[in-house]
Motif scaffolding. Sequence first.
Motif, PDB file in Angstrom:
ATOM      1  N   HIS A  44     -47.709  77.130 -12.303  1.00 23.96           N
ATOM      2  CA  HIS A  44     -47.730  76.894 -13.865  1.00 23.96           C
ATOM      3  C   HIS A  44     -48.653  77.854 -14.644  1.00 23.96           C
ATOM      4  CE1 HIS A  44     -45.561  73.441 -12.551  1.00 23.96           C
ATOM      5  NE2 HIS A  44     -44.881  73.431 -14.151  1.00 23.96           N
ATOM      6  N   GLU A  45     -49.505  78.598 -13.915  1.00 25.43           N
ATOM      7  CA  GLU A  45     -50.621  79.353 -14.803  1.00 25.43           C
ATOM      8  C   GLU A  45     -49.787  80.257 -15.469  1.00 25.43           C
ATOM      9  OE1 GLU A  45     -53.503  80.736 -11.702  1.00 25.43           O
ATOM     10  OE2 GLU A  45     -54.383  78.926 -11.862  1.00 25.43           O
ATOM     11  N   GLN A  46     -49.112  81.181 -14.988  1.00 26.07           N
ATOM     12  CA  GLN A  46     -48.526  82.385 -15.774  1.00 26.07           C
ATOM     13  C   GLN A  46     -47.754  81.548 -17.155  1.00 26.07           C
ATOM     14  OE1 GLN A  46     -49.060  85.244 -15.431  1.00 26.07           O
ATOM     15  NE2 GLN A  46     -47.482  85.767 -17.093  1.00 26.07           N
ATOM     16  N   ALA A  47     -46.887  80.325 -16.827  1.00 29.85           N
ATOM     17  CA  ALA A  47     -46.184  79.830 -17.973  1.00 29.85           C
ATOM     18  C   ALA A  47     -47.184  79.312 -19.065  1.00 29.85           C
ATOM     19  CB  ALA A  47     -45.529  78.840 -17.466  1.00 29.85           C
ATOM     20  N   LEU A  48     -48.401  78.979 -18.661  1.00 34.86           N
ATOM     21  CA  LEU A  48     -49.388  78.472 -19.798  1.00 34.86           C
ATOM     22  C   LEU A  48     -50.133  79.776 -20.295  1.00 34.86           C
ATOM     23  CD1 LEU A  48     -51.296  76.313 -20.738  1.00 34.86           C
ATOM     24  CD2 LEU A  48     -52.745  76.598 -18.720  1.00 34.86           C
ATOM     25  N   LYS A  49     -50.323  80.868 -19.413  1.00 35.57           N
ATOM     26  CA  LYS A  49     -50.798  81.846 -20.176  1.00 35.57           C
ATOM     27  C   LYS A  49     -50.071  82.560 -21.207  1.00 35.57           C
ATOM     28  CE  LYS A  49     -52.281  86.106 -18.151  1.00 35.57           C
ATOM     29  NZ  LYS A  49     -52.131  86.937 -17.330  1.00 35.57           N
ATOM     30  N   GLU A  50     -48.521  82.268 -20.969  1.00 36.56           N
ATOM     31  CA  GLU A  50     -47.756  83.001 -21.915  1.00 36.56           C
ATOM     32  C   GLU A  50     -47.820  82.034 -23.265  1.00 36.56           C
ATOM     33  OE1 GLU A  50     -43.934  83.326 -19.695  1.00 36.56           O
ATOM     34  OE2 GLU A  50     -44.701  85.037 -18.577  1.00 36.56           O
ATOM     35  N   MET A  51     -47.475  80.656 -22.980  1.00 42.32           N
ATOM     36  CA  MET A  51     -47.553  79.787 -24.044  1.00 42.32           C
ATOM     37  C   MET A  51     -48.898  79.919 -24.944  1.00 42.32           C
ATOM     38  SD  MET A  51     -45.800  77.299 -25.227  1.00 42.32           S
ATOM     39  CE  MET A  51     -44.970  76.165 -24.057  1.00 42.32           C
ATOM     40  N   LYS A  52     -50.384  80.092 -24.292  1.00 35.20           N
ATOM     41  CA  LYS A  52     -51.326  80.434 -25.070  1.00 35.20           C
ATOM     42  C   LYS A  52     -51.359  81.591 -25.980  1.00 35.20           C
ATOM     43  CE  LYS A  52     -54.964  78.098 -22.606  1.00 35.20           C
ATOM     44  NZ  LYS A  52     -55.873  78.017 -21.428  1.00 35.20           N
ATOM     45  N   GLY A  53     -50.668  82.827 -25.298  1.00 37.01           N
ATOM     46  CA  GLY A  53     -50.329  83.929 -26.020  1.00 37.01           C
ATOM     47  C   GLY A  53     -49.555  83.610 -27.324  1.00 37.01           C
ATOM     48  N   ARG A  54     -48.474  82.734 -27.020  1.00 33.84           N
ATOM     49  CA  ARG A  54     -47.644  82.778 -28.355  1.00 33.84           C
ATOM     50  C   ARG A  54     -48.336  82.150 -29.330  1.00 33.84           C
ATOM     51  NH1 ARG A  54     -44.155  80.151 -24.030  1.00 33.84           N
ATOM     52  NH2 ARG A  54     -43.109  82.219 -23.249  1.00 33.84           N
ATOM     53  N   TRP A  55     -49.435  81.182 -29.104  1.00 35.87           N
ATOM     54  CA  TRP A  55     -50.072  80.571 -30.353  1.00 35.87           C
ATOM     55  C   TRP A  55     -51.040  81.451 -30.753  1.00 35.87           C
ATOM     56  CZ3 TRP A  55     -46.802  76.976 -30.705  1.00 35.87           C
ATOM     57  CH2 TRP A  55     -46.306  76.197 -29.792  1.00 35.87           C
ATOM     58  N   LYS A  56     -51.721  82.462 -29.938  1.00 32.71           N
ATOM     59  CA  LYS A  56     -52.593  83.405 -30.494  1.00 32.71           C
ATOM     60  C   LYS A  56     -51.884  84.467 -31.434  1.00 32.71           C
ATOM     61  CE  LYS A  56     -55.852  83.420 -26.730  1.00 32.71           C
ATOM     62  NZ  LYS A  56     -56.026  84.024 -25.520  1.00 32.71           N
ATOM     63  N   ASN A  57     -50.671  84.943 -30.773  1.00 35.70           N
ATOM     64  CA  ASN A  57     -49.944  85.787 -31.598  1.00 35.70           C
ATOM     65  C   ASN A  57     -48.467  85.515 -32.000  1.00 35.70           C
ATOM     66  OD1 ASN A  57     -48.552  88.031 -32.463  1.00 35.70           O
ATOM     67  ND2 ASN A  57     -49.345  89.250 -30.666  1.00 35.70           N
ATOM     68  N   PRO A  58     -48.609  84.654 -33.112  1.00 37.16           N
ATOM     69  CA  PRO A  58     -47.455  83.915 -33.775  1.00 37.16           C
ATOM     70  C   PRO A  58     -46.028  84.769 -33.894  1.00 37.16           C
ATOM     71  CG  PRO A  58     -49.072  83.184 -35.002  1.00 37.16           C
ATOM     72  CD  PRO A  58     -49.727  84.180 -34.237  1.00 37.16           C
ATOM     73  N   LEU A  59     -46.503  85.955 -34.286  1.00 35.06           N
ATOM     74  CA  LEU A  59     -45.529  86.987 -34.523  1.00 35.06           C
ATOM     75  C   LEU A  59     -44.808  87.391 -33.245  1.00 35.06           C
ATOM     76  CD1 LEU A  59     -45.005  87.862 -37.566  1.00 35.06           C
ATOM     77  CD2 LEU A  59     -45.822  90.038 -36.818  1.00 35.06           C
TER      78      LEU A  59
END
Length: 78
Positions: A44-59
């Motif tokens: 799940h590490e990759q999916a978590l990384k992607e999820m965190k990236g979404r919060w950091k970069n809402p656009l």
Amino acid sequence: MKTMTCRQLGGPCDQPHHGESADDVIKAQDRHLKDVVASGDTAHEQALKEMKGRWKNPLKGMGWYKTAKSDFAALPDD
Ligand SMILES: [Zn+2]
């Protein structure tokens, strides 16, 4: 209530999340990713990384969010 799985939200497993809105299941997925990675899961590490990236970069995350919302809207009620 509707159900979306971890996989439908970009994750690697079939853990179901139940919610009244897309935001509910997205929050549940966010928690799920953090929980399993914290307990040592590497799948799940990759999916978590992607999820965190979404919060950091809402656009940038907006496209994914809109897709998740329309997927959720298209689901039948449980
Ligand atoms: Zn999962």
